[in-house]
Design an enzyme around this catalytic site. Structure first.
Site, PDB file in Angstrom:
ATOM      1  N   MET A 193     -12.096  25.769  37.395  1.00 12.07           N
ATOM      2  CA  MET A 193     -11.684  26.893  36.554  1.00 12.07           C
ATOM      3  C   MET A 193     -10.877  26.398  35.327  1.00 12.07           C
ATOM      4  O   MET A 193     -11.063  26.885  34.216  1.00 12.07           O
ATOM      5  CB  MET A 193     -10.831  27.872  37.364  1.00 12.07           C
ATOM      6  CG  MET A 193     -10.556  29.163  36.635  1.00 12.07           C
ATOM      7  SD  MET A 193      -9.483  30.277  37.549  1.00 12.07           S
ATOM      8  CE  MET A 193     -10.486  30.744  38.916  1.00 12.07           C
ATOM      9  N   ARG A 239     -36.816  46.615  22.829  1.00 10.53           N
ATOM     10  CA  ARG A 239     -35.405  46.761  23.196  1.00 10.53           C
ATOM     11  C   ARG A 239     -34.893  48.042  22.552  1.00 10.53           C
ATOM     12  O   ARG A 239     -34.852  49.073  23.213  1.00 10.53           O
ATOM     13  CB  ARG A 239     -34.646  45.514  22.721  1.00 10.53           C
ATOM     14  CG  ARG A 239     -33.289  45.334  23.309  1.00 10.53           C
ATOM     15  CD  ARG A 239     -32.640  44.023  22.910  1.00 10.53           C
ATOM     16  NE  ARG A 239     -32.365  43.897  21.487  1.00 10.53           N
ATOM     17  CZ  ARG A 239     -31.663  42.918  20.933  1.00 10.53           C
ATOM     18  NH1 ARG A 239     -31.172  41.954  21.688  1.00 10.53           N
ATOM     19  NH2 ARG A 239     -31.454  42.856  19.635  1.00 10.53           N
ATOM     20  N   LYS A 258     -20.580  39.807  15.206  1.00 17.08           N
ATOM     21  CA  LYS A 258     -20.417  40.385  16.550  1.00 17.08           C
ATOM     22  C   LYS A 258     -19.963  39.288  17.521  1.00 17.08           C
ATOM     23  O   LYS A 258     -20.004  38.093  17.178  1.00 17.08           O
ATOM     24  CB  LYS A 258     -21.731  41.001  17.014  1.00 17.08           C
ATOM     25  CG  LYS A 258     -22.874  40.015  17.139  1.00 17.08           C
ATOM     26  CD  LYS A 258     -24.130  40.711  17.599  1.00 17.08           C
ATOM     27  CE  LYS A 258     -25.296  39.741  17.690  1.00 17.08           C
ATOM     28  NZ  LYS A 258     -26.394  40.241  18.473  1.00 17.08           N
ATOM     29  N   TYR A 285     -14.418  19.484  43.367  1.00 29.45           N
ATOM     30  CA  TYR A 285     -14.814  20.292  44.526  1.00 29.45           C
ATOM     31  C   TYR A 285     -16.139  19.827  45.116  1.00 29.45           C
ATOM     32  O   TYR A 285     -17.109  19.598  44.394  1.00 29.45           O
ATOM     33  CB  TYR A 285     -14.983  21.759  44.115  1.00 29.45           C
ATOM     34  CG  TYR A 285     -13.686  22.470  43.819  1.00 29.45           C
ATOM     35  CD1 TYR A 285     -12.756  22.701  44.830  1.00 29.45           C
ATOM     36  CD2 TYR A 285     -13.412  22.924  42.539  1.00 29.45           C
ATOM     37  CE1 TYR A 285     -11.563  23.357  44.550  1.00 29.45           C
ATOM     38  CE2 TYR A 285     -12.228  23.589  42.256  1.00 29.45           C
ATOM     39  CZ  TYR A 285     -11.303  23.801  43.275  1.00 29.45           C
ATOM     40  OH  TYR A 285     -10.133  24.459  42.996  1.00 29.45           O
TER      41      TYR A 285
HETATM   42  C1  LIG Z   1     -29.956  42.855  15.354  1.00 32.99           C
HETATM   43  C2  LIG Z   1     -29.615  41.410  15.151  1.00 32.99           C
HETATM   44  N1  LIG Z   1     -29.776  40.869  13.933  1.00 32.99           N
HETATM   45  C3  LIG Z   1     -29.467  39.588  13.684  1.00 32.99           C
HETATM   46  C4  LIG Z   1     -29.005  38.754  14.678  1.00 32.99           C
HETATM   47  C5  LIG Z   1     -28.670  37.315  14.341  1.00 32.99           C
HETATM   48  O1  LIG Z   1     -29.484  36.427  15.022  1.00 32.99           O
HETATM   49  P1  LIG Z   1     -29.266  34.858  14.876  1.00 32.99           P
HETATM   50  O2  LIG Z   1     -27.986  34.513  15.518  1.00 32.99           O
HETATM   51  O3  LIG Z   1     -30.440  34.266  15.606  1.00 32.99           O
HETATM   52  O4  LIG Z   1     -29.288  34.559  13.420  1.00 32.99           O
HETATM   53  C6  LIG Z   1     -28.856  39.258  15.976  1.00 32.99           C
HETATM   54  C7  LIG Z   1     -28.387  38.382  17.060  1.00 32.99           C
HETATM   55  O5  LIG Z   1     -28.521  38.561  18.204  1.00 32.99           O
HETATM   56  C8  LIG Z   1     -29.156  40.631  16.213  1.00 32.99           C
HETATM   57  O6  LIG Z   1     -29.008  41.174  17.433  1.00 32.99           O
END
Ligand SMILES: Cc1ncc(COP(=O)(O)O)c(C=O)c1O
Length: 389
Positions: free
Chosen positions: A317, A132, A37, A269
């Site tokens: 920037m 969550r 992701k 700046y």
């Molecule tokens: C549902 C879920 N699983 C696994 C992970 C992986 O976590 P990490 O990067 O700490 O290994 C994440 C990361 O945010 C996550 O949201």
């Protein structure tokens, strides 16, 4: 495209392969869903997914449906788990594109059931402490009955997520989560599916427990893994070092201009920094629009000729300034913003994160789209040539 500005993220696929092999070696036969992701934690999701797939990864984890769609568009065939919630429209899009939903609420369950063809795969998420996403474990029996009594949806995994992202050595909380999850495990044992739990912190903690021949209530079960940060070369904060983990991303630039300033000169700046003595100031063409946080103004460091050089003045920037006094660096000399240089000099994303009061995850995922990713290593050639076939 030709690199006209010499600022880029070098992504070492051989290092990624070493981290993947480390996981395979230590957890043979486990369910593994590498997390790609957020643009594979900034490393470029298409190439990382292609590489992992070519090494045998059967699952990949994304947050957004859109992230899954992009991988499909570029020909990724592995099973893609989508962790974020969805509505009915989202369910339809996932089905059309063979993305596998992670169901975290009754609303999602019903939305999926309404539109799914028979045999639609899904994973089920329980909330054991993050507060969550996910079902309460008290709902496990009702859920299991519901799933048994319908024919459309096919359960292929059950999961929870650990609160200890950075350091699962806080075993009290982790123990509590596993005790709660065990309730769901007992109920769902019948389905013969993997139970996946361990993030990087959990995985490395488990290895520490094994090495030190300690066990906890949870550590000897064959849990499924969802590695993120460690795949990209970082220990999230587990107390032991893991020299097997190799840094994958090195953010590089080159000095554009050098200013020799006398004592008492302000830089950048608002002149938040003034030279205490005559100084050599390097102007480096990378700034907060590239994901180098402004919070690192007067706090960050970079490597120049293998030495730490302080970020001085406010990060702009498109530029930042380094105090390179005492070096012989010239215009066009290389600067490493974080990562590992050719002579194995290291400035880790964790150290930079600490300077900016944030975490390595944020440093990596912040590297913005306008920074080209350049893949290196033998595996880069192989994956690039395979994907051109
Ligand atoms: C549902 C879920 N699983 C696994 C992970 C992986 O976590 P990490 O990067 O700490 O290994 C994440 C990361 O945010 C996550 O949201």
């Amino acid at each position: 495209m030709k690199l006209l500005r010499k600022t880029f993220a070098e992504i070492n696929l051989d290092a990624l392969k070493a981290n993947w092999d480390f996981l395979q070696k230590n957890f043979p036969g486990h369910f593994i869903c590498p997390m790609v992701k957020a643009n594979a934690y900034g490393h470029g999701d298409v190439m990382i997914a292609r590489a992992l797939e070519s090494w045998g990864a059967q699952h990949l984890g994304v947050c957004l449906i859109e992230e899954g769609l992009l991988l499909r568009r570029f020909g990724v065939k592995a099973e893609i788990l989508v962790f974020r919630g969805f509505d009915r429209e989202g369910a339809e899009v996932m089905i059309e594109n063979r993305l596998t939903p992670v169901v975290s609420s009754w609303e999602q369950f019903h939305a999926l059931e309404t539109v799914a063809p028979p045999g639609q795969k899904f994973h089920l998420k329980f909330d054991t402490g993050m507060n969550r996403l996910g079902f309460d474990v008290n709902e496990a029996i009702t859920l299991a009955e519901k799933i048994k009594n319908q024919k459309k949806l096919h359960l292929v995994g059950v999961l929870t997520h650990l609160v200890s992202g950075e350091d699962s050595v806080h075993l009290d909380m982790t123990d509590q989560q596993f005790r709660d999850f065990e309730q769901a495990v007992q109920v769902f044992q019948f389905f013969k599916v993997p139970f996946h739990v361990l993030n990087s912190g959990g995985i490395l903690t488990q290895l520490c427990l094994r090495k030190n021949q300690r066990s906890s209530t949870w550590s000897e079960k064959k849990w499924g893994l969802r590695p993120g940060l460690m795949l990209y070369g970082y220990n999230p904060g587990v107390s032991e070092e893991f020299s097997e983990l190799k840094i994958v991303m090195t953010l590089k630039s080159q000095i554009a201009v050098i200013r020799e300033v006398p004592a008492g000169r302000g830089v950048s700046y608002n002149h938040t920094w003034k030279s205490a003595a005559p100084a050599r100031i390097a102007v480096v063409p990378i700034g907060y629009a590239d994901g180098y946080h402004r919070a690192l103004s007067n706090r960050g460091f970079a490597l120049c000729q293998g030495k730490k050089a302080a970020v001085v003045g406010n990060v702009c920037m498109d530029y930042l300034m380094l105090d390179i006094s005492g070096t012989t660096a010239q215009e066009n000399s290389e600067v490493i913003l974080f990562g590992q240089g050719e002579k194995n000099e290291v400035l880790s994303a964790r150290d930079l994160a600490a300077a900016g009061q944030t975490v390595a995850w944020e440093v990596l995922t912040s590297v913005s789209e306008r920074v080209p990713r350049i893949y290196k290593g033998e595996w880069a050639h192989k994956i690039e040539s395979e994907s051109q076939l």
